[in-house]
Scaffold this active site. Sequence first.
Site, short mmCIF file in Angstrom:
data_model
loop_
_atom_site.label_atom_id
_atom_site.label_comp_id
_atom_site.label_asym_id
_atom_site.label_seq_id
_atom_site.Cartn_x
_atom_site.Cartn_y
_atom_site.Cartn_z
N GLU A 262 0.84 -1.20 0.00
CA GLU A 262 0.00 0.00 0.00
C GLU A 262 0.87 1.25 0.00
O GLU A 262 1.94 1.24 0.63
CB GLU A 262 -0.94 0.00 1.21
CG GLU A 262 -1.97 -1.11 1.18
CD GLU A 262 -2.96 -1.04 2.35
OE1 GLU A 262 -2.86 -0.10 3.16
OE2 GLU A 262 -3.85 -1.91 2.43
N HIS A 280 -8.30 1.20 1.64
CA HIS A 280 -8.13 1.09 3.10
C HIS A 280 -9.07 2.07 3.82
O HIS A 280 -8.64 2.91 4.63
CB HIS A 280 -6.68 1.37 3.50
CG HIS A 280 -6.28 0.63 4.75
ND1 HIS A 280 -5.05 0.06 4.92
CD2 HIS A 280 -6.95 0.37 5.89
CE1 HIS A 280 -4.97 -0.51 6.11
NE2 HIS A 280 -6.13 -0.33 6.73
#
Length: 527
Positions: A262, A280
């Site tokens: 990420e 997220h």
Amino acid sequence: MNQPKVLISDKMDPKAAAIFRDRRIHVDEISGQSPDELKAIIGQYDGLAIRSSTKVSRDLLAAANNLKVVGRAGIGVDNVDIPAATARGVVVMNTPFGNSITTAEHAIALIFALARQLPEADASTQAGKWEKNRFMGVEVTGKTLGLIGAGNIGSIVATRAIGLKMKVVAYDPFLTPERAVELGVEKADLDTLLARADFITLHTPLTDQTRGILSREALAKTRKGVRIVNCARGGLIDEAALKDALDSGQVAGAALDVFETEPATASPLFGTPNFISTPHLGASTNEAQVNVAIQVAEQMADFLLLGGVANAINMPSLTAEEAPRLKPYMALAEKLGSLVGQIVGTEVRSIAVEVEGAAAELNMKPITGAVLAGLMGTYSDTVNMVNAPFLAKERGLDVREIRHDREGDYHTLVAVTVGTASGDRRVAGTLFGNKAPRLVEMFGVEVEAELSGAMLYIVNTDAPGFIGKLGTTLGEAAINIATFNLGRRAEGGEAVALVAVDDPVDTEVIQTLCELPGVREVVPLRF
């Protein structure tokens, strides 16, 4: 006392700064700085309040000469170098329960989105199409939800799913049968869950034990047409294998809020039909942002003004007066908990912590917390002496504390007894010189050993020549023995060996040891 100074380096709800000011703590709100800019000013602050953007690196900590506490408004502390902070005496706190409902609701939302193909249907309709027959969804009512992880967030998902008339099958090593009944879920092993679930949702931390829990092999065991949701941690699912399973139809749909890397600006899953992704967002609601901001400010203020410690990642909850005396006892307790955790595994149903002698005069809560942290820490990297008691209670583990006024064979003694389906198992230890932890009893056998580094726990039938065969086997594998500790119930009966070795022993050598005559059990240990 000088007025403490706190820096809020990420965007945070204004209520956090208000709490600091109300408690007479100087606070600066400066977000969006580069690492070098932050490094240039961090030395003047006692506290640093962050979210996910600020990276608290070893380099930054080296410049933080006055820093005493880092507070993370949220649960994940991947952006904080915990060992470096610990080495510098900086307490790292998080807010593990401020966004639980929000994350659970996001998982439920993704279950609905998968069931009714909402993102694709929306894109198609807004493109001017009217493909009513293309998007034939499924109901969630009556379907089986496989819950991997039944902790705080997982249990909330379970109650919501049951309210939707779903059947919930849960896999969690620490979920007791009693807690499962209380939640209204069926406790099962992982293979059973994979075979039965129509939907699977993950709510477990990322550890060595859970990494890739939905591997290529695990996905092959799932019910054909399963739908999978992950709002927990990237790395729990083999993303390449999930892509293949979606392409083949083994998995009918998948929704990920978290990715192994990420920000996830590229993924083999992007563009795959029946795949939904969000960036997220599990904790991203107005309510959650307010809750975690308030919680982190209150925790940091309590620490800076009063010395109170709550939800610390790297420090137990202790007063300044208790800490020096309790420290060696907590080290002993954590080692005893880790020992039974590594050997007994997930079969623990109850835990009794006993103290006698000098230990009976102390505050038992930190000792019990250390035992639980050692026990549960073998399966989760988010467990510490602060949250371990809560996590144990949440999973329905029966935890008892027993204080004996009597003087036994040792000046001070800490004993841990775990209840399992096959009976109770007890280990006990003492302090040599009031500071050095030593094991003195293990499952009814007297064994004196220092629990340190890589070790082997071996149960065998007491017989001449066994020690020689064991030493030869390890020697042939180029494994050096550091210490050798033995005990037995009776001559010719069951014997126990705790062998400290210089390096961890691989599975091939473990298997060879298991094949030695008279060997009943071999377990590698790590302290």
